[in-house]
Scaffold this active site. Structure first.
Site, PDB file in Angstrom:
ATOM      1  N   CYS A  52      20.471  90.659  39.346  1.00  9.81           N
ATOM      2  CA  CYS A  52      19.933  89.340  39.706  1.00  9.81           C
ATOM      3  C   CYS A  52      20.484  88.873  41.050  1.00  9.81           C
ATOM      4  CB  CYS A  52      20.278  88.362  38.588  1.00  9.81           C
ATOM      5  SG  CYS A  52      20.048  86.632  38.986  1.00  9.81           S
ATOM      6  N   CYS A  55      22.108  85.413  41.072  1.00  7.30           N
ATOM      7  CA  CYS A  55      23.388  85.470  40.360  1.00  7.30           C
ATOM      8  C   CYS A  55      24.495  85.931  41.314  1.00  7.30           C
ATOM      9  CB  CYS A  55      23.318  86.429  39.172  1.00  7.30           C
ATOM     10  SG  CYS A  55      22.103  85.970  37.928  1.00  7.30           S
TER      11      CYS A  55
END
Length: 126
Positions: A52, A55
């Protein structure tokens, strides 16, 4: 050999990694959750994934928040590694930050929204 091993530890703490607890098992999460519940400390759970981009983008800010708000407990969970914990907390997007106090969810931030996350941590950690 001692100096060889002390250097990585020092660089980890300089980056603030030691303030974030990486959880790798459901049992360990349950232990951490119970400890937070018993102490009535705010627990900030970072549900993320290695693949991600957002993230990875917010990770340094999350570590900085963990170093700043030392009265709260910061944990990181990889949704692929602990999918059962992620499902229990109804995580559908990454990153998702769940704020828990006294064993109950008090707030949630979905997305890499550092300012909103910091505001909510401040609100619930006092």
């Amino acid at each position: 050999m001692g100096s060889f091993f002390s250097t990585p530890a020092a660089s980890r703490s300089d980056e603030g990694e030691s303030a974030v607890i990486a959880i790798h098992s459901a049992d360990r999460f349950n232990e951490q959750f119970q400890a937070s519940k018993d102490s009535n400390k705010l627990m900030v759970i970072d549900f993320s994934a290695s693949w991600c981009g957002p993230c990875r983008f917010i990770e340094p800010a999350f570590k900085a928040l963990a170093a700043k708000f030392t009265d709260a407990v910061f944990v990181k969970i990889d949704v692929d590694e602990l999918s059962e914990v992620s499902r229990k907390w109804r995580v559908e997007a990454m990153p998702t930050f769940v704020l828990v106090k006294g064993g109950q969810e008090v707030s949630r931030v979905v997305g890499a929204k550092k300012d909103e996350l910091e505001r909510k941590i401040h609100m619930f950690s006092t």
